[in-house]
Design a protein around this motif. Sequence first.
Motif, mmCIF file in Angstrom:
data_model
loop_
_atom_site.group_PDB
_atom_site.id
_atom_site.type_symbol
_atom_site.label_atom_id
_atom_site.label_comp_id
_atom_site.label_asym_id
_atom_site.label_seq_id
_atom_site.Cartn_x
_atom_site.Cartn_y
_atom_site.Cartn_z
ATOM 1 N N GLU A 1 36.191 8.552 -55.456
ATOM 2 C CA GLU A 1 35.903 7.845 -54.134
ATOM 3 C C GLU A 1 34.543 7.261 -54.273
ATOM 4 O OE1 GLU A 1 38.037 7.693 -51.448
ATOM 5 O OE2 GLU A 1 39.737 8.493 -52.579
ATOM 6 N N TYR A 2 33.625 7.749 -54.461
ATOM 7 C CA TYR A 2 32.146 7.257 -54.327
ATOM 8 C C TYR A 2 31.755 7.430 -55.889
ATOM 9 C CZ TYR A 2 32.572 8.293 -49.592
ATOM 10 O OH TYR A 2 32.616 8.468 -48.143
ATOM 11 N N PRO A 3 31.832 6.248 -56.675
ATOM 12 C CA PRO A 3 31.513 6.263 -58.221
ATOM 13 C C PRO A 3 29.913 6.682 -58.509
ATOM 14 C CG PRO A 3 32.569 4.081 -57.822
ATOM 15 C CD PRO A 3 32.322 5.032 -56.315
ATOM 16 N N GLY A 4 29.864 7.695 -59.133
ATOM 17 C CA GLY A 4 28.572 8.354 -59.707
ATOM 18 C C GLY A 4 28.099 9.516 -58.550
ATOM 19 N N GLY B 1 29.886 4.589 -47.428
ATOM 20 C CA GLY B 1 28.844 5.043 -48.427
ATOM 21 C C GLY B 1 27.389 5.076 -47.624
ATOM 22 N N ILE B 2 27.533 4.858 -46.450
ATOM 23 C CA ILE B 2 26.171 4.701 -45.701
ATOM 24 C C ILE B 2 26.159 6.312 -45.169
ATOM 25 C CG2 ILE B 2 25.294 3.908 -43.561
ATOM 26 C CD1 ILE B 2 25.809 1.774 -45.714
ATOM 27 N N LYS C 1 24.604 14.882 -49.374
ATOM 28 C CA LYS C 1 24.416 14.003 -48.592
ATOM 29 C C LYS C 1 25.798 13.693 -47.608
ATOM 30 C CE LYS C 1 21.344 11.221 -51.387
ATOM 31 N NZ LYS C 1 20.145 11.628 -50.466
ATOM 32 N N VAL C 2 25.559 12.992 -46.688
ATOM 33 C CA VAL C 2 26.668 12.943 -45.610
ATOM 34 C C VAL C 2 26.856 11.530 -45.467
ATOM 35 C CG1 VAL C 2 27.829 13.259 -43.368
ATOM 36 C CG2 VAL C 2 26.225 15.016 -44.376
ATOM 37 N N LEU C 3 28.250 11.035 -45.895
ATOM 38 C CA LEU C 3 28.438 9.424 -46.191
ATOM 39 C C LEU C 3 29.656 9.195 -45.090
ATOM 40 C CD1 LEU C 3 27.898 8.658 -49.975
ATOM 41 C CD2 LEU C 3 26.178 8.844 -48.160
ATOM 42 N N GLY D 1 30.763 13.352 -41.630
ATOM 43 C CA GLY D 1 31.025 12.345 -42.626
ATOM 44 C C GLY D 1 31.590 13.066 -43.737
ATOM 45 N N GLU D 2 31.719 12.433 -44.907
ATOM 46 C CA GLU D 2 32.063 13.150 -46.367
ATOM 47 C C GLU D 2 30.956 13.818 -46.801
ATOM 48 O OE1 GLU D 2 34.546 13.458 -47.993
ATOM 49 O OE2 GLU D 2 36.094 12.042 -47.534
ATOM 50 N N LEU D 3 31.192 15.034 -47.488
ATOM 51 C CA LEU D 3 30.138 15.702 -48.110
ATOM 52 C C LEU D 3 30.020 15.164 -49.566
ATOM 53 C CD1 LEU D 3 30.001 19.756 -48.275
ATOM 54 C CD2 LEU D 3 29.331 18.419 -50.480
#
Length: 652
Positions: free
Chosen positions: A492-495, A453-454, A447-449, A461-463
Amino acid sequence: MSTLIYQPDTATIHGSNLYHYMEWLDTHRALKFADYEALWKWSVEDIDSFWSSLLDYFEITYQGSFDKIRSQSEMPGIQWFEGISLNYAYHLSRSKTKDQLALVACNESSQYIELTWESVLKQAAQIQEIFNFYGLQPGDRVAGYLPNIPAASISLFASIASGLVWSSCSPDFGSSSVIDRFSQIGPKVLIAVDQYRYGGKSFDRNKDLHEIIRALPTLKVCILIKPNIDVAYQYPGVACIDWDEITAPFDDKGLVYRPMPFNHPMWILYSSGTTGLPKAITHSQGGMLLEHLKYTHFHNNVKTNERFLWYTTTGWMMWNYLHATWLSGAIPVLYDGHPTYPDSMQLWRLAKDLNINHFGTSAPFLHASIKDGLNLPQLSDLKSLSSTGSPLNDEVYGWLYKQINHDFYLWSMSGGTDMCTAFVGGCPIWPIYSGEIQCRALGCDLKVLDPSGIELKDEVGELVIAQPMPCMPIYFWNDSEMNKYKESYFSEYPGLWRHGDWITLTIHHGLIISGRSDTTLKRFGVRIGTSEIYAALLYIHQIDDALIIHYDDKDGKSFMPMFVKLKAGIYLDDLLVSEIKQTIKTKCSPRHLPDQIIQVQDIPYTLSGKKMEAPVKKIFMGKKISEVVTPGTMRNPASLEEFETIFHQNLK
């Protein structure tokens, strides 16, 4: 908008391994998919069904049974297929006949040798006998300090077959860098050379090898390949023996494949280690087997007896991946040497002369081929050309399809050492658009966030990866609490696995990678990937290479300098500066313009071919070279001294 550059015809699509798998799912699982996007969605929405289907589709041989696919849903720390045992090396060699060609090895002189499976298996069995003689047990480590030669391939194969854990560095690594890696894992066997050739020159590694052996107290034996006969290797408790003596013909017992638990460690790869100790990234027998069967078959579309050349060294994960093509019945082609020696046509000639079907290289190599004005030979056997390591721009797509005047797949792919595979890459049943990576790989819930986290579409965005994959590292060696592991990927993004790349998901479901997120340029509140600027500079023939950074100076002011390495005999003047700025402005935008353009003698690279943007940025933020990089991890360590001088003299 990207341009449609290749559309496979119906016969090509129906002849692909991926299409065959989709037919199999229809017949054996009553699953029908309209296109690749539908198949991909199923593979990430029902990951248990997807990964377990590969056990059956590829008819994987295993012992035992499993009650569930995963031990848990949350990442990290998942155990896959607990209860079964298998062997990756067994699947590399199964169904092969003894007189079938196993691999081809060539060097800078374009000399090549061919090894049959009989030769590979016999030599691997003899190496296994040495492992047994010195009492090695499953889980013990074997280290290789080797160039890309058949002995390295055979050593890898014998280690995996024996349930041992393989790890390797190429001999261009300095002794301190090798020690930083191997001392973490305590190998009992070292298989090494004490000399190698590169770029037409011989390099003596006697001193380095002595230092490495002395620094590894766990060693029981060192196997030397074609050692210098004038050098004595004698160490208390360490036997030093000659490879040729071990592998000379004798009555061997045959290679034994030891089934290992699915999650048993198989090999250890390393992060770049530009600062501090490299992370010892450990992968499993079963996780790598499923992933490499999937990727080589479905995304690289490799078939039996096709020749697969990827320019790599034993210190890069693509060397491990090169041998994974054995799973698809391919014949790996090993190249030991400089990619442009004796001239920039070297690899292209080999691709023609050795009838290469799948050719793998890097984006910088392809960009250099364009700048050198090469006219490629007729590559009539070529079916795919793959690139990784950095983004591939529009110009390369157009140039290659013009140069190679028949249908072939141009597959840009990206993943890395962390998983020893690609997250994004080729899709043989989809069209190719210039400048875009074709697809997200099956089973990879990419996903691209944005920072909050959107999820984003058609925006940078972030990979991140939202679902677990069996090829994720089982752990870092000596990180029992998984603290470094969690910090590296899940802080950075838990889980969610954050990989550290800026990426865009396009309207074609393709991908565009813009560079590393930790070296992103931020101008006037807008994030810019460095690859956009590098792509624009390809249109300026005077520029050989470039590096750009962005940082806040001591007064908190935004500053974005660009460093250019120019072709021999060319100097940076006002006219060239103007051309550079106009090109960047036209190809990118005014916000991409650097604040200053500075000529340098060389651009710093890691040994694996990565531009060292982050260390240069840290130097310009006041750090010393010794604080930002370990010299032995660099291809050209002296290059950073010039950047430090520029900072102190002009920009501090």
